[in-house]
Scaffold this motif. Sequence first.
Motif, PDB file in Angstrom:
ATOM      1  N   GLU A 263       1.069  -1.174  -0.095  1.00 24.41           N
ATOM      2  CA  GLU A 263      -0.033   0.023  -0.117  1.00 24.41           C
ATOM      3  C   GLU A 263       0.902   1.209   0.136  1.00 24.41           C
ATOM      4  O   GLU A 263       0.506   2.297  -0.556  1.00 24.41           O
ATOM      5  N   SER A 264       2.202   1.283   0.465  1.00 25.68           N
ATOM      6  CA  SER A 264       2.918   2.304   0.594  1.00 25.68           C
ATOM      7  C   SER A 264       3.819   2.228  -0.698  1.00 25.68           C
ATOM      8  O   SER A 264       4.884   3.170  -0.766  1.00 25.68           O
ATOM      9  N   GLY A 265       3.820   1.335  -1.433  1.00 25.37           N
ATOM     10  CA  GLY A 265       4.406   1.330  -2.923  1.00 25.37           C
ATOM     11  C   GLY A 265       5.738   0.512  -3.054  1.00 25.37           C
ATOM     12  O   GLY A 265       6.210   0.481  -4.108  1.00 25.37           O
ATOM     13  N   LEU A 266       5.928  -0.142  -1.782  1.00 25.42           N
ATOM     14  CA  LEU A 266       6.887  -1.015  -1.919  1.00 25.42           C
ATOM     15  C   LEU A 266       6.715  -2.544  -2.392  1.00 25.42           C
ATOM     16  O   LEU A 266       5.826  -3.024  -1.538  1.00 25.42           O
ATOM     17  N   LYS A 267       7.213  -3.178  -3.264  1.00 30.48           N
ATOM     18  CA  LYS A 267       6.764  -4.819  -3.573  1.00 30.48           C
ATOM     19  C   LYS A 267       7.816  -5.396  -2.699  1.00 30.48           C
ATOM     20  O   LYS A 267       8.995  -5.262  -3.071  1.00 30.48           O
ATOM     21  N   PRO A 268       7.302  -6.334  -2.022  1.00 30.79           N
ATOM     22  CA  PRO A 268       8.360  -7.419  -1.333  1.00 30.79           C
ATOM     23  C   PRO A 268       9.090  -8.240  -2.271  1.00 30.79           C
ATOM     24  O   PRO A 268       8.658  -8.278  -3.348  1.00 30.79           O
ATOM     25  N   LEU A 269      10.360  -8.553  -1.885  1.00 33.79           N
ATOM     26  CA  LEU A 269      11.322  -9.267  -2.855  1.00 33.79           C
ATOM     27  C   LEU A 269      10.928 -10.524  -2.878  1.00 33.79           C
ATOM     28  O   LEU A 269      11.198 -11.169  -3.710  1.00 33.79           O
ATOM     29  N   GLY A 270      10.228 -11.304  -1.680  1.00 33.74           N
ATOM     30  CA  GLY A 270       9.891 -12.517  -1.742  1.00 33.74           C
ATOM     31  C   GLY A 270       9.618 -12.957  -0.234  1.00 33.74           C
ATOM     32  O   GLY A 270       9.690 -12.278   0.882  1.00 33.74           O
ATOM     33  N   ILE A 271       9.042 -14.107  -0.046  1.00 30.06           N
ATOM     34  CA  ILE A 271       8.619 -14.713   1.108  1.00 30.06           C
ATOM     35  C   ILE A 271       8.679 -16.224   1.090  1.00 30.06           C
ATOM     36  O   ILE A 271       8.899 -17.031  -0.045  1.00 30.06           O
ATOM     37  N   GLU A 272       9.454 -16.811   2.177  1.00 29.07           N
ATOM     38  CA  GLU A 272       9.774 -18.175   2.353  1.00 29.07           C
ATOM     39  C   GLU A 272       9.038 -18.741   3.732  1.00 29.07           C
ATOM     40  O   GLU A 272       9.024 -17.884   4.602  1.00 29.07           O
TER      41      GLU A 272
ATOM     42  N   ASP B  88      11.020 -10.895   2.899  1.00 27.52           N
ATOM     43  CA  ASP B  88      12.332 -10.054   2.345  1.00 27.52           C
ATOM     44  C   ASP B  88      11.725  -8.974   1.844  1.00 27.52           C
ATOM     45  O   ASP B  88      11.193  -8.741   0.726  1.00 27.52           O
ATOM     46  N   LEU B  89      12.023  -7.477   2.569  1.00 27.58           N
ATOM     47  CA  LEU B  89      11.654  -6.516   1.844  1.00 27.58           C
ATOM     48  C   LEU B  89      12.873  -5.163   1.633  1.00 27.58           C
ATOM     49  O   LEU B  89      12.649  -4.108   1.537  1.00 27.58           O
ATOM     50  N   GLY B  90      14.014  -6.074   1.585  1.00 25.64           N
ATOM     51  CA  GLY B  90      15.035  -5.489   0.819  1.00 25.64           C
ATOM     52  C   GLY B  90      15.893  -5.036   2.083  1.00 25.64           C
ATOM     53  O   GLY B  90      16.562  -5.800   2.573  1.00 25.64           O
ATOM     54  N   ASP B  91      15.555  -3.709   2.510  1.00 24.70           N
ATOM     55  CA  ASP B  91      16.348  -3.188   3.555  1.00 24.70           C
ATOM     56  C   ASP B  91      16.015  -3.662   5.010  1.00 24.70           C
ATOM     57  O   ASP B  91      16.626  -3.570   6.123  1.00 24.70           O
ATOM     58  N   VAL B  92      14.796  -4.240   5.135  1.00 24.96           N
ATOM     59  CA  VAL B  92      14.240  -4.889   6.205  1.00 24.96           C
ATOM     60  C   VAL B  92      13.746  -6.425   5.951  1.00 24.96           C
ATOM     61  O   VAL B  92      13.022  -6.696   4.910  1.00 24.96           O
TER      62      VAL B  92
END
Length: 113
Positions: free
Chosen positions: A61-70, A81-85
Amino acid sequence: MQTDKLLNIVQTVLDERKGQYITTIDVRGKTSFTDYMVVATGTSDRHIQSLCEYVSEKVQESGLKPLGIEGGQGSDWVLLDLGDVIVHVMTAQAREFYQLEKLWSVDHAKEVG
């Protein structure tokens, strides 16, 4: 999105959705793949999965697409995985076993020379 804003979203959603023992680990200078790891405990495999889904929805909703989920349904550990977090949501048993906070709190070994 700035890292501080992303971190705040993650922490807020986990807290609002009843994540337990939410801990933020600053890993800048210890690894190059992320700046922060957020570790939280869920009460069941379904709770763990839903916590990560809620965080994912809110950052999108804030414009960031998660890089992945395991991990998924039936898992005792889900990583988002949100990149920086990077978000780790685990059962109490998995968290005790893997002890991520202890692992990432170790300082760099000093060079002997």
